[in-house]
Design an enzyme around this catalytic site. Structure first.
Site, PDB file in Angstrom:
ATOM      1  N   LYS A   1       0.847  -1.204   0.000  1.00  0.00           N
ATOM      2  CA  LYS A   1       0.000   0.000   0.000  1.00  0.00           C
ATOM      3  C   LYS A   1       0.871   1.239   0.000  1.00  0.00           C
ATOM      4  O   LYS A   1       1.654   1.460   0.916  1.00  0.00           O
ATOM      5  CB  LYS A   1      -0.959   0.058   1.190  1.00  0.00           C
ATOM      6  CG  LYS A   1      -2.035   1.121   0.932  1.00  0.00           C
ATOM      7  CD  LYS A   1      -2.741   1.649   2.152  1.00  0.00           C
ATOM      8  CE  LYS A   1      -2.027   2.739   2.890  1.00  0.00           C
ATOM      9  NZ  LYS A   1      -1.913   4.038   2.152  1.00  0.00           N
TER      10      LYS A   1
ATOM     11  N   GLU B   1       9.293  -0.419  11.098  1.00  0.00           N
ATOM     12  CA  GLU B   1      10.332   0.600  11.077  1.00  0.00           C
ATOM     13  C   GLU B   1       9.622   1.907  11.364  1.00  0.00           C
ATOM     14  O   GLU B   1       8.880   2.415  10.530  1.00  0.00           O
ATOM     15  CB  GLU B   1      11.024   0.592   9.710  1.00  0.00           C
ATOM     16  CG  GLU B   1      12.414   1.165   9.769  1.00  0.00           C
ATOM     17  CD  GLU B   1      12.426   2.629   9.447  1.00  0.00           C
ATOM     18  OE1 GLU B   1      12.273   3.425  10.406  1.00  0.00           O
ATOM     19  OE2 GLU B   1      12.580   2.968   8.280  1.00  0.00           O
TER      20      GLU B   1
ATOM     21  N   GLU C   1       8.869  13.215  17.968  1.00  0.00           N
ATOM     22  CA  GLU C   1       9.365  13.268  16.596  1.00  0.00           C
ATOM     23  C   GLU C   1       8.639  14.407  15.877  1.00  0.00           C
ATOM     24  O   GLU C   1       7.424  14.346  15.682  1.00  0.00           O
ATOM     25  CB  GLU C   1       9.094  11.940  15.878  1.00  0.00           C
ATOM     26  CG  GLU C   1       9.640  11.922  14.477  1.00  0.00           C
ATOM     27  CD  GLU C   1       9.453  10.574  13.773  1.00  0.00           C
ATOM     28  OE1 GLU C   1       8.324  10.060  13.745  1.00  0.00           O
ATOM     29  OE2 GLU C   1      10.458  10.051  13.246  1.00  0.00           O
TER      30      GLU C   1
ATOM     31  N   CYS D   1      13.130   9.432   9.395  1.00  0.00           N
ATOM     32  CA  CYS D   1      13.068   8.748  10.686  1.00  0.00           C
ATOM     33  C   CYS D   1      14.442   8.750  11.367  1.00  0.00           C
ATOM     34  O   CYS D   1      14.522   8.630  12.579  1.00  0.00           O
ATOM     35  CB  CYS D   1      12.559   7.332  10.499  1.00  0.00           C
ATOM     36  SG  CYS D   1      13.189   6.561   9.027  1.00  0.00           S
TER      37      CYS D   1
HETATM   38  P1  NAI Z   1       1.337   7.301   9.121  1.00  0.00           P
HETATM   39  O1  NAI Z   1       2.070   6.345   9.962  1.00  0.00           O
HETATM   40  O2  NAI Z   1      -0.064   7.635   9.466  1.00  0.00           O
HETATM   41  O3  NAI Z   1       1.337   6.774   7.597  1.00  0.00           O
HETATM   42  C1  NAI Z   1       2.235   5.831   7.086  1.00  0.00           C
HETATM   43  C2  NAI Z   1       1.482   4.843   6.212  1.00  0.00           C
HETATM   44  O4  NAI Z   1       0.562   4.106   7.028  1.00  0.00           O
HETATM   45  C3  NAI Z   1       0.633   5.467   5.101  1.00  0.00           C
HETATM   46  O5  NAI Z   1       0.664   4.619   3.969  1.00  0.00           O
HETATM   47  C4  NAI Z   1      -0.759   5.462   5.706  1.00  0.00           C
HETATM   48  O6  NAI Z   1      -1.783   5.451   4.754  1.00  0.00           O
HETATM   49  C5  NAI Z   1      -0.748   4.172   6.497  1.00  0.00           C
HETATM   50  N1  NAI Z   1      -1.703   4.133   7.599  1.00  0.00           N
HETATM   51  C6  NAI Z   1      -2.185   5.163   8.340  1.00  0.00           C
HETATM   52  N2  NAI Z   1      -3.035   4.718   9.275  1.00  0.00           N
HETATM   53  C7  NAI Z   1      -3.120   3.375   9.119  1.00  0.00           C
HETATM   54  C8  NAI Z   1      -3.838   2.348   9.792  1.00  0.00           C
HETATM   55  N3  NAI Z   1      -4.655   2.613  10.807  1.00  0.00           N
HETATM   56  N4  NAI Z   1      -3.672   1.066   9.384  1.00  0.00           N
HETATM   57  C9  NAI Z   1      -2.834   0.768   8.376  1.00  0.00           C
HETATM   58  N5  NAI Z   1      -2.138   1.703   7.698  1.00  0.00           N
HETATM   59  C10 NAI Z   1      -2.271   2.992   8.064  1.00  0.00           C
HETATM   60  O7  NAI Z   1       2.195   8.629   9.040  1.00  0.00           O
HETATM   61  P2  NAI Z   1       1.718  10.104   8.635  1.00  0.00           P
HETATM   62  O8  NAI Z   1       0.328  10.365   9.104  1.00  0.00           O
HETATM   63  O9  NAI Z   1       1.963  10.255   7.202  1.00  0.00           O
HETATM   64  O10 NAI Z   1       2.747  10.995   9.467  1.00  0.00           O
HETATM   65  C11 NAI Z   1       2.534  11.232  10.842  1.00  0.00           C
HETATM   66  C12 NAI Z   1       3.829  11.173  11.615  1.00  0.00           C
HETATM   67  O11 NAI Z   1       4.380   9.885  11.524  1.00  0.00           O
HETATM   68  C13 NAI Z   1       4.943  12.084  11.107  1.00  0.00           C
HETATM   69  O12 NAI Z   1       4.844  13.360  11.628  1.00  0.00           O
HETATM   70  C14 NAI Z   1       6.164  11.374  11.619  1.00  0.00           C
HETATM   71  O13 NAI Z   1       6.412  11.740  12.948  1.00  0.00           O
HETATM   72  C15 NAI Z   1       5.787   9.918  11.561  1.00  0.00           C
HETATM   73  N6  NAI Z   1       6.296   9.245  10.362  1.00  0.00           N
HETATM   74  C16 NAI Z   1       7.435   8.507  10.475  1.00  0.00           C
HETATM   75  C17 NAI Z   1       7.974   7.903   9.373  1.00  0.00           C
HETATM   76  C18 NAI Z   1       9.210   7.107   9.473  1.00  0.00           C
HETATM   77  O14 NAI Z   1       9.797   6.767   8.449  1.00  0.00           O
HETATM   78  N7  NAI Z   1       9.641   6.761  10.641  1.00  0.00           N
HETATM   79  C19 NAI Z   1       7.382   8.039   8.042  1.00  0.00           C
HETATM   80  C20 NAI Z   1       6.152   8.810   8.024  1.00  0.00           C
HETATM   81  C21 NAI Z   1       5.673   9.377   9.159  1.00  0.00           C
END
Ligand code: NAI
Ligand code: MG
Length: 499
Positions: free
Chosen positions: A185, A259, A396, A294
């Site tokens: 996804k 991750e 973060e 990250c």
């Molecule tokens: P997110 O964790 O919500 O999104 C990442 C992925 O997970 C996207 O594909 C999203 O559609 C999916 N997702 C969201 N909710 C889900 C659920 N309930 N079940 C399954 N999949 C789901 O991250 P978002 O909202 O884009 O960013 C929020 C915060 O997350 C950022 O401010 C940052 O702190 C952190 N983040 C950390 C990352 C990393 O590489 N460690 C990458 C992106 C965000």
């Protein structure tokens, strides 16, 4: 390429579909999601808004493709991945431009290097198919006991928007090399470059082996995580969502790799008030990716003796970064991904400005007028504070906001560095290598760099301690641990001879 440039300059919109069972399809509901260019706050594409029904179709296709793919000779699978690497290498510029357009990362400093890394990941895993070895166990001459590395089945993978093609490649290549099939996804904010990468992959793969969905987290990610036919979950993103993915995995007892976030420390020793260290800090903080990484070294523990002079150097280097249109060659730093993240980052800066104990060293709230106000542009910002306990030092931020904290006693620096629920990356800066290594060993993080602040390279062990995640995927060992299961076969060699 011309199409991408047209979309960048005009109000033209791309229409993209998802890949299910070798076919490019709309969502069953027919609904779409608009993808925006965050540097201009302007729509550039629409992609299907996948939901549980689409997830079902994709998972079933992957499940049907599994028996043949899993029994394909591993070297042949590897050969296909190598062909994909070559095909991707021929289209890096196109992929990079599309990425810069959709996620705001500067082409020269971020999107192009990420595209090269993406192809490299396919090259790396393409060469590893023969390494899916088992072992024999010496129970004695009367018995042959051996293990096989078998694939798990359908992998459900969910990726974020900050480095989508690299992270997508890191799910696709090891999962497929090991004989699994995959439903990936993409992130709703940056699906386009991933879809192009997958289009190139699909030219070399049997149908159903790789399926890609676009959609929102709750509507599309959650049904994938909860699908009964998915035998392995691999997630990169926020710690909050990571926990929900792990809960879904626990319901069905399927393995999970996570991750997640970070709040990574940089410890700068007093012998390091030097330009190359300042450059290293700019790199480790990932300022040129708006610090949407990250592994961003966003807590800097700076020795008190060099505190002011180091920060003065950092100010001149960070403020020299050219912020602007991600597609322009001269741009060092692009824009934040979307309005939500932009407001979140501004909220943190606001908090820093209001806090009495904190001093703004440079930066601050984004400009409200002028060319940068056209997009979600933030500026490199540093706060100095003696505490590691306030919100900006603990959470973060995922934006270009660094907290500088002074120290005198090395033990205090390491204690503060470890005083975090995260443990993804860390950086240590000193000319005394013994001291640097002692610190590296004492820091509770999955990846510590001494005297450099670079990105991941395929082949190294990469992953988090504490709430930064579990599991490793970046290396041969990562592939074996995360995408295979071991079967033991024990054969009695003393069965009576017949006849
Ligand atoms: P997110 O964790 O919500 O999104 C990442 C992925 O997970 C996207 O594909 C999203 O559609 C999916 N997702 C969201 N909710 C889900 C659920 N309930 N079940 C399954 N999949 C789901 O991250 P978002 O909202 O884009 O960013 C929020 C915060 O997350 C950022 O401010 C940052 O702190 C952190 N983040 C950390 C990352 C990393 O590489 N460690 C990458 C992106 C965000
Ligand atoms: Mg979210």
């Amino acid at each position: 390429m011309a199409v991408i440039d047209e979309v960048a300059k005009t109000s033209a919109i791309l229409h993209r579909r998802m890949l299910i069972n070798g076919a490019w399809v709309d969502s069953v509901s027919g609904q779409t999601i608009i993808v925006e260019n965050p540097a201009k706050r302007k729509p550039i594409a629409e992609v299907p808004r996948g939901n549980a029904e689409d997830v079902d179709r994709a998972v079933e296709a992957a499940s049907r493709a599994f028996p043949v793919w899993s029994r394909t000779v591993p070297r042949d699978r590897g050969r296909l991945l190598s062909k994909i690497a070559e095909a991707l290498e021929g289209r890096l510029e196109e992929i990079a431009r599309l990425l810069a357009l959709e996620n705001g990362n500067a082409l020269r400093t971020q999107a192009r290097p990420e595209a090269r890394n993406m192809a490299d990941v396919f090259r790396y895993f393409g060469g590893l198919a023969s390494e899916l070895k088992g072992e024999t166990i010496p129970f004695g001459e009367h018995v042959l006991s051996y293990t096989r590395r078998e694939p798990l089945g359908v992998v459900g993978a969910i990726i974020p928007w900050n480095a989508p093609i690299l992270l997508g490649a890191l799910k696709i290549a090891p999962a497929l090399c090991a004989g699994n099939t995959l439903v990936l996804k993409a992130a709703e904010d940056a699906p386009l470059a991933v879809l192009l990468m997958v289009e190139i992959c699909q030219e070399h793969l049997p149908k159903g082996v790789l399926n890609v969905l676009t959609g929102f987290g709750l509507e599309c990610g959650a049904p994938l995580a909860n699908h009964p036919l998915v035998r392995k979950l691999s997630f990169t993103g926020s710690t909050e969502v990571g926990k929900s993915v792990m809960r879904a995995a626990s319901e069905r007892i399927v393995p999970v790799s996570l991750e997640l976030g970070g709040k990574s420390p940089s410890i700068v020793y007093p012998d390091c008030d030097e330009d190359w260290v300042v450059d290293g800090i700019v790199g480790a903080m990932r300022f040129t990716r708006q610090s949407q990484s990250c592994t961003a070294g966003s807590r800097m523990f700076l020795h008190a003796d060099i505190f002011d002079s180091f920060l003065a150097k950092l100010k001149s280097k960070a403020q020299a970064l050219k912020i602007g249109d991600p597609l322009l060659e001269e741009t060092d730093m692009g824009s934040i991904i979307n309005k939500k993240q932009f407001s979140k980052v501004c909220g943190y800066i606001d908090d820093g400005l209001k806090r009495k104990e904190a001093t703004l060293v440079f930066g601050g709230l984004p400009p409200a007028e002028g060319p940068l106000a056209e997009g979600y542009f933030a500026v490199p910002t540093v706060f100095a504070d003696s505490s590691n306990d306030w919100r900006l030092a603990r959470e973060e931020i995922f934006g270009p906001v660094l907290v500088a904290i002074p120290w005198r006693d090395e033990n205090d620096a390491i204690r503060m560095a470890n005083d975090s629920h995260y443990g993804l990356a860390a950086y240590v800066w000193t000319h005394e290598i013994g001291r640097g290594l002692r610190a590296a060993h004492a820091i509770q993080s999955g990846w510590v760099q001494v005297n450099q602040g670079l990105g991941q390279v395929p082949g190294h062990s990469y992953g988090g301690y504490k709430q930064s995640g579990i599991g490793r995927e970046f290396s041969l060992e990562g592939m074996l641990d995360s995408f295979t299961q071991r079967k033991n076969v024990t054969v009695n060699l003393e069965t009576p001879v017949r006849g």
